[in-house]
Design a protein around this motif. Structure first.
Motif, PDB file in Angstrom:
ATOM      1  N   ALA A   1       0.878  -1.179   0.000  1.00 23.98           N
ATOM      2  CA  ALA A   1       0.000   0.000   0.000  1.00 23.98           C
ATOM      3  C   ALA A   1       0.909   1.220   0.000  1.00 23.98           C
ATOM      4  O   ALA A   1       1.775   1.350   0.867  1.00 23.98           O
ATOM      5  CB  ALA A   1      -0.910   0.006   1.219  1.00 23.98           C
TER       6      ALA A   1
ATOM      7  N   PHE B   1      -1.728   1.353   5.617  1.00 20.32           N
ATOM      8  CA  PHE B   1      -3.159   1.169   5.842  1.00 20.32           C
ATOM      9  C   PHE B   1      -3.660   2.122   6.908  1.00 20.32           C
ATOM     10  O   PHE B   1      -3.008   2.327   7.932  1.00 20.32           O
ATOM     11  CB  PHE B   1      -3.458  -0.242   6.359  1.00 20.32           C
ATOM     12  CG  PHE B   1      -3.569  -1.289   5.300  1.00 20.32           C
ATOM     13  CD1 PHE B   1      -4.423  -1.145   4.219  1.00 20.32           C
ATOM     14  CD2 PHE B   1      -2.835  -2.452   5.405  1.00 20.32           C
ATOM     15  CE1 PHE B   1      -4.535  -2.130   3.257  1.00 20.32           C
ATOM     16  CE2 PHE B   1      -2.937  -3.449   4.449  1.00 20.32           C
ATOM     17  CZ  PHE B   1      -3.786  -3.284   3.374  1.00 20.32           C
ATOM     18  N   ASP B   2      -4.840   2.678   6.685  1.00 19.83           N
ATOM     19  CA  ASP B   2      -5.586   3.321   7.760  1.00 19.83           C
ATOM     20  C   ASP B   2      -6.343   2.199   8.454  1.00 19.83           C
ATOM     21  O   ASP B   2      -6.846   1.282   7.801  1.00 19.83           O
ATOM     22  CB  ASP B   2      -6.583   4.345   7.200  1.00 19.83           C
ATOM     23  CG  ASP B   2      -5.888   5.566   6.628  1.00 19.83           C
ATOM     24  OD1 ASP B   2      -4.818   5.938   7.128  1.00 19.83           O
ATOM     25  OD2 ASP B   2      -6.426   6.136   5.657  1.00 19.83           O
TER      26      ASP B   2
ATOM     27  N   LEU C   1      -9.425  -2.099   7.265  1.00 17.23           N
ATOM     28  CA  LEU C   1      -8.115  -1.661   6.795  1.00 17.23           C
ATOM     29  C   LEU C   1      -8.311  -1.068   5.404  1.00 17.23           C
ATOM     30  O   LEU C   1      -8.896  -1.723   4.532  1.00 17.23           O
ATOM     31  CB  LEU C   1      -7.145  -2.835   6.697  1.00 17.23           C
ATOM     32  CG  LEU C   1      -6.940  -3.659   7.965  1.00 17.23           C
ATOM     33  CD1 LEU C   1      -6.125  -4.905   7.655  1.00 17.23           C
ATOM     34  CD2 LEU C   1      -6.276  -2.835   9.037  1.00 17.23           C
ATOM     35  N   THR C   2      -7.848   0.153   5.179  1.00 13.80           N
ATOM     36  CA  THR C   2      -7.971   0.772   3.860  1.00 13.80           C
ATOM     37  C   THR C   2      -6.629   1.351   3.435  1.00 13.80           C
ATOM     38  O   THR C   2      -5.851   1.823   4.274  1.00 13.80           O
ATOM     39  CB  THR C   2      -9.018   1.907   3.842  1.00 13.80           C
ATOM     40  OG1 THR C   2      -8.676   2.885   4.812  1.00 13.80           O
ATOM     41  CG2 THR C   2     -10.408   1.395   4.114  1.00 13.80           C
ATOM     42  N   GLY C   3      -6.378   1.298   2.135  1.00 15.43           N
ATOM     43  CA  GLY C   3      -5.142   1.862   1.609  1.00 15.43           C
ATOM     44  C   GLY C   3      -5.156   1.892   0.102  1.00 15.43           C
ATOM     45  O   GLY C   3      -5.997   1.244  -0.539  1.00 15.43           O
TER      46      GLY C   3
ATOM     47  N   ALA D   1     -10.001  -2.041   0.470  1.00 15.30           N
ATOM     48  CA  ALA D   1     -10.434  -2.117   1.870  1.00 15.30           C
ATOM     49  C   ALA D   1     -10.731  -3.564   2.216  1.00 15.30           C
ATOM     50  O   ALA D   1     -11.302  -4.298   1.406  1.00 15.30           O
ATOM     51  CB  ALA D   1     -11.668  -1.255   2.100  1.00 15.30           C
TER      52      ALA D   1
ATOM     53  N   GLU E   1      -8.263   2.277  -4.388  1.00 14.49           N
ATOM     54  CA  GLU E   1      -8.295   2.086  -2.935  1.00 14.49           C
ATOM     55  C   GLU E   1      -8.829   0.694  -2.657  1.00 14.49           C
ATOM     56  O   GLU E   1      -9.816   0.266  -3.260  1.00 14.49           O
ATOM     57  CB  GLU E   1      -9.184   3.124  -2.263  1.00 14.49           C
ATOM     58  CG  GLU E   1      -9.162   2.978  -0.741  1.00 14.49           C
ATOM     59  CD  GLU E   1      -9.980   4.031  -0.032  1.00 14.49           C
ATOM     60  OE1 GLU E   1      -9.381   5.013   0.429  1.00 14.49           O
ATOM     61  OE2 GLU E   1     -11.202   3.849   0.044  1.00 14.49           O
TER      62      GLU E   1
END
Length: 145
Positions: A39, A43-44, A59-61, A117, A115
């Motif tokens: 990523a 990751f957020d 988890l997002t990125g 997730a 993106e």
């Protein structure tokens, strides 16, 4: 997963996590970040916990199309055929539900970026939560006439 394990896992990867109370005393919202080589910016992390147990983990990125497709293949091999939805332009999702737990992989394309997730949801934990506790009304202050 107990929140202590989630925090230890994230921090062992060089990430961070901070939690705050919600209006429901049984719940906490936790946000953070963790590095992930595939990523571009890591990751957020978002975790909703119920009684100090991770109930929803997101988890997002920004990821490559290839990484997301690879994950979809691996999850399909391990978990079976997913519920798959695609509009072939902006988004695509795969969802697996096993023993009340849900894993969802999402690809979303916007402004030339992809993106990804991953959402993990513990259905039995959320189902056992029940309605929020009744709030006791505050006594009204009397005003002098």
């Amino acid at each position: 997963m107990p929140m202590s394990e989630a925090r230890a896992l994230i921090t062992s990867q060089g990430g961070s996590l901070s939690c705050k109370a919600t209006t429901d005393p049984r719940l906490r919202e936790c946000t953070g970040a963790m590095p992930f080589p595939k990523a571009s910016s890591g990751f957020d992390v978002l975790i909703s916990s119920v009684r100090d147990t991770a109930a929803v983990i997101v988890l997002t990125g920004n990821l490559s199309e290839g990484t997301i497709q690879d994950w979809a293949r691996v999850f399909t091999r391990e978990l079976g055929t997913p519920n798959h939805k695609s509009d072939y332009r902006a988004s695509e999702s795969w969802q697996w539900i096993r023993k009340g737990q849900m894993l969802r992989l999402i690809r979303h394309k916007a402004n030339g970026k992809v993106e990804g997730a991953i959402t993990l949801t513990d259905g039995p934990l959320l189902d056992a939560l029940g309605p929020p506790p009744a709030q006791t009304p505050r006594p009204k202050k009397e005003r002098p006439d």
